[in-house]
Design an enzyme around this catalytic site. Structure first.
Site, PDB file in Angstrom:
ATOM      1  CB  SER A  34      -0.859   0.052   1.268  1.00  0.00           C
ATOM      2  OG  SER A  34      -1.431  -1.191   1.552  1.00  0.00           O
ATOM      3  CG  HIS A  65      -3.061  -4.670  -1.618  1.00  0.00           C
ATOM      4  ND1 HIS A  65      -1.729  -4.855  -1.346  1.00  0.00           N
ATOM      5  CD2 HIS A  65      -3.617  -4.286  -0.450  1.00  0.00           C
ATOM      6  CE1 HIS A  65      -1.494  -4.608  -0.069  1.00  0.00           C
ATOM      7  NE2 HIS A  65      -2.626  -4.242   0.493  1.00  0.00           N
ATOM      8  CG  HIS A  87      -3.081  -9.625   2.257  1.00  0.00           C
ATOM      9  ND1 HIS A  87      -3.502  -8.950   1.136  1.00  0.00           N
ATOM     10  CD2 HIS A  87      -2.185  -8.819   2.864  1.00  0.00           C
ATOM     11  CE1 HIS A  87      -2.884  -7.779   1.079  1.00  0.00           C
ATOM     12  NE2 HIS A  87      -2.075  -7.671   2.103  1.00  0.00           N
ATOM     13  CE1 TYR A  89      -6.991  -9.003   3.706  1.00  0.00           C
ATOM     14  CE2 TYR A  89      -4.992  -8.862   5.053  1.00  0.00           C
ATOM     15  CZ  TYR A  89      -5.826  -8.349   4.056  1.00  0.00           C
ATOM     16  OH  TYR A  89      -5.474  -7.200   3.424  1.00  0.00           O
ATOM     17  CD  GLU A  90      -6.428 -10.742  -0.572  1.00  0.00           C
ATOM     18  OE1 GLU A  90      -6.947 -10.484  -1.661  1.00  0.00           O
ATOM     19  OE2 GLU A  90      -5.202 -10.646  -0.358  1.00  0.00           O
ATOM     20  CB  ALA A 117       0.908  -0.203   5.243  1.00  0.00           C
ATOM     21  CG  MET A 215      -2.841  -7.633   8.752  1.00  0.00           C
ATOM     22  SD  MET A 215      -4.433  -6.997   8.237  1.00  0.00           S
ATOM     23  CE  MET A 215      -4.825  -5.883   9.602  1.00  0.00           C
ATOM     24  CB  SER A 216       1.680  -8.788   4.106  1.00  0.00           C
ATOM     25  OG  SER A 216       2.246  -7.508   4.368  1.00  0.00           O
ATOM     26  CG  ASN A 239      -1.983   2.429  11.874  1.00  0.00           C
ATOM     27  OD1 ASN A 239      -1.771   1.959  10.747  1.00  0.00           O
ATOM     28  ND2 ASN A 239      -2.160   1.690  12.932  1.00  0.00           N
ATOM     29  CG  HIS A 258      -7.846  -0.251   4.094  1.00  0.00           C
ATOM     30  ND1 HIS A 258      -6.718  -1.017   4.282  1.00  0.00           N
ATOM     31  CD2 HIS A 258      -7.994  -0.142   2.746  1.00  0.00           C
ATOM     32  CE1 HIS A 258      -6.205  -1.365   3.099  1.00  0.00           C
ATOM     33  NE2 HIS A 258      -6.966  -0.841   2.153  1.00  0.00           N
TER      34      HIS A 258
END
Ligand code: HPA
Length: 287
Positions: A34, A65, A87, A89-90, A117, A215-216, A239, A258
């Site tokens: 990102s 993405h 990812h 989570y997908e 990110a 998350m990656s 963040n 997001h």
């Protein structure tokens, strides 16, 4: 056997057809997370291949993405730019998650630059900070690696004593210093997502020694290291992680969106782009 990225598919056929589309083999794999879309625009494009054109790969579906490969040159260096990533989570299986990294390794890249990110856990970090990743903690509770008996083109039990190349980290720190860019070092912690973390989870990460959360990254690093590719990882703090640096219950203490991640990521990404271009121009990634 049909061409594809899955178990029992002809992976060599996939790699061969990609190799046949370009004149020069890529030397460097750049994985743009990102916010790093700007780097894409400075590549002299030779071929643009949407993920969906690779048999067995889905087109990526998360905002920010895009999901394609660019073969071309950046600062004169032949590169394979991976715009967007897949990812866990997908809901993709391990062989799909690992496919872009396996393709990069099979095409013979000398190094891979992974960007992502992240949320800042270490209290000295601030949104917009850049961090070179020097280690990681895998809390995904899964791996992109195949069962050892099926690891035909890779080390079945890859060593992880030094997943992030020390020479490339040093080159990154030196390049950032030349540009006057603040670059810290630290440990990346991977959680599954797609929900952001709870305050208790972030306290756990902090006690474990994680400096940032995302998350990656880890699936790609495992896949590349199992094939001997040198890895450089950059984290962009978009963040502060949930609850960090704020009184519990304070207004705004728990809200991460997001959109915020994308907005700060774009700003930090522009700075990181200068570091990566400088490293490419100086031969640090292809030597
Ligand atoms: N947590 C996990 N992943 C992230 C975050 C976060 O706070 N920010 C950007 N990616």
């Amino acid at each position: 056997m049909k061409p594809g990225v899955g178990p029992g598919d002809d992976f060599e056929a996939v790699v061969g057809s990609l190799r046949a589309r370009v004149r020069t083999a890529p030397q460097v794999h750049l994985l743009l997370g990102s916010g790093l879309g700007g780097l894409e625009r400075v590549v002299e494009v030779e071929e643009d291949v949407p993920f969906g054109e690779v048999p067995g790969m889905p087109s990526a579906g998360v905002p920010g993405h895009a999901g394609h490969f660019i073969f071309g040159r950046c600062e004169g260096v032949p590169v394979l730019v991976q715009c967007g990533r897949l990812h866990f989570y997908e809901g993709h299986p391990p062989w799909v998650i690992s496919a872009p990294s396996r393709i990069a390794a099979a095409l013979g890249v000398k190094s891979s630059v992974i960007t992502a990110a992240v949320g800042g856990v270490d209290r000295h970090l601030r949104p917009g900070d850049l961090m070179v990743i020097d280690d990681h903690i895998n809390l995904l509770a899964r791996t992109p690696l195949p069962p050892p008996a099926q690891a035909a083109d890779a080390n079945p039990f890859p060593d992880m004593s030094a997943p992030y190349d020390a020479g490339l980290q040093k080159a990154a720190v030196e390049q950032a210093a030349r540009l006057g860019v603040r670059l810290v070092r630290g440990t990346y912690t991977a959680l599954l997502g797609p929900s952001f973390e709870t305050p208790a989870e972030i306290r756990m990460v902090e006690r474990m020694g994680g400096d940032v959360v995302g998350m990656s990254v880890v699936p790609e690093v495992l896949t590349l290291r199992a094939r001997g590719v040198r890895v450089l990882g950059f984290a962009m703090v978009t963040n502060m992680a949930c609850g960090v640096g704020m009184a519990p219950g304070a207004e705004g203490a728990d809200a991460i969106s997001h959109d915020e991640v994308l907005e700060v990521g774009n700003r930090a990404g522009a700075v990181l782009e200068r570091v990566i271009r400088g490293m490419l121009a100086g031969g640090a990634l292809s030597g």
